[in-house]
Design a protein around this motif. Structure first.
Motif, mmCIF file in Angstrom:
data_model
loop_
_atom_site.group_PDB
_atom_site.id
_atom_site.type_symbol
_atom_site.label_atom_id
_atom_site.label_comp_id
_atom_site.label_asym_id
_atom_site.label_seq_id
_atom_site.Cartn_x
_atom_site.Cartn_y
_atom_site.Cartn_z
ATOM 1 N N GLU A 134 0.810 -1.214 0.000
ATOM 2 C CA GLU A 134 0.000 0.000 0.000
ATOM 3 C C GLU A 134 0.846 1.269 0.000
ATOM 4 O O GLU A 134 0.627 2.198 0.783
ATOM 5 C CB GLU A 134 -0.977 -0.023 1.178
ATOM 6 N N SER A 136 1.224 4.243 -2.020
ATOM 7 C CA SER A 136 0.457 4.942 -3.052
ATOM 8 C C SER A 136 1.333 5.590 -4.109
ATOM 9 O O SER A 136 1.024 5.550 -5.304
ATOM 10 C CB SER A 136 -0.439 6.011 -2.415
ATOM 11 N N GLU A 172 -6.791 3.104 0.601
ATOM 12 C CA GLU A 172 -7.164 1.722 0.876
ATOM 13 C C GLU A 172 -7.279 0.993 -0.454
ATOM 14 O O GLU A 172 -7.954 1.461 -1.370
ATOM 15 C CB GLU A 172 -8.495 1.647 1.635
ATOM 16 N N PHE A 173 -6.615 -0.149 -0.564
ATOM 17 C CA PHE A 173 -6.557 -0.889 -1.824
ATOM 18 C C PHE A 173 -7.448 -2.124 -1.760
ATOM 19 O O PHE A 173 -7.360 -2.913 -0.815
ATOM 20 C CB PHE A 173 -5.115 -1.325 -2.117
#
Length: 242
Positions: A134, A136, A172-173
């Motif tokens: 995560e 970004s 949030e992935f």
């Protein structure tokens, strides 16, 4: 791309009426050497992820997340890439720069078409890795590198992934969803689940694509899958030209 330039130079090669030497500007081996130089770099040590600065070093770093690499060895991807570079170089040497046969360029095209998808594997692996942790910023970096490869195959999927991974900041992935969308594009760029592999520490990266079914829009074929898939990609190739 240097490899495409090599193929174009190979196809256009000819023996001068005054000399049997290939004109330097048309020498396809120069473009293969150039592509290898861009991949490896000048400061690279064999198997090192820290001594180099280009794609070879990146491949070693990211491959350590996907495979066990014996000490003193290099990753399977770099082994394949360098093997194909040498195969292209040897072909050009044997055919004297594609001047010994009018069909020499066809063999070089096969090598180039095999090499380019393999070179995309570390970029795909890196995208999966940074989605997994995560990060970004790095997700955006590798999404910019990878997603355009999908645009000719499925523009809607490309636009959706671009919106998710590039155009917006993600905190949030939805890993399973993102992985499955990216995996659905593997056959488009000529890679397989086995080639990309998975990270043992992230079970989401285990490939779940069903692209192995011998089917095209409901038509099931019984012959060689690799050959049929290559022929079926003619529409994708045409869109890339456009």
């Amino acid at each position: 791309h240097s490899l495409h330039l090599s193929y174009a130079a190979c196809k256009d090669s000819f023996l001068s009426s005054d000399s049997r030497e290939l004109k330097p500007i048309k020498d396809p081996s120069l473009f293969v050497d150039e592509a290898a130089a861009y991949w490896i770099g000048d400061s690279q040590d064999t198997g090192s992820a820290s001594e180099g600065h280009l794609l070879y070093a990146l491949t070693e770093f990211i491959s350590s997340k996907y495979e066990d690499i014996p000490e003193g060895s290099q990753s399977s991807i770099n082994t394949r890439v360098l093997g194909l570079f040498n195969k292209a170089k040897n072909h050009l040497a044997i055919t004297q720069g594609c001047t010994t046969s009018k069909d020499s360029h066809l063999s070089l095209r096969e090598i180039v078409n095999e090499l380019i998808p393999v070179m995309a594997v570390p970029l795909l692996r890196s995208l999966f890795y940074y989605i997994s942790i995560e990060d970004s910023l790095m997700v955006k970096v590798y999404a910019v590198a990878v997603l355009p490869l999908f645009s000719a195959c499925a523009s809607s999927t490309y636009r959706e992934l671009k919106s998710e991974l590039i155009d917006h900041d993600i905190y949030e992935f939805e890993k399973a969803y993102l992985y499955s969308k990216i995996e659905s594009m593997f056959s488009c760029i000529g890679v397989t689940c086995d080639e990309v592999g998975f990270m043992p520490e992230d079970d989401f990266t285990r490939c779940t694509t069903t692209a192995s079914l011998n089917s095209l829009a409901g038509y099931r074929y019984g012959s060689n899958k690799e050959k049929v898939t290559k022929r079926a990609h003619i529409d994708v190739d045409m869109r890339k030209i456009d």
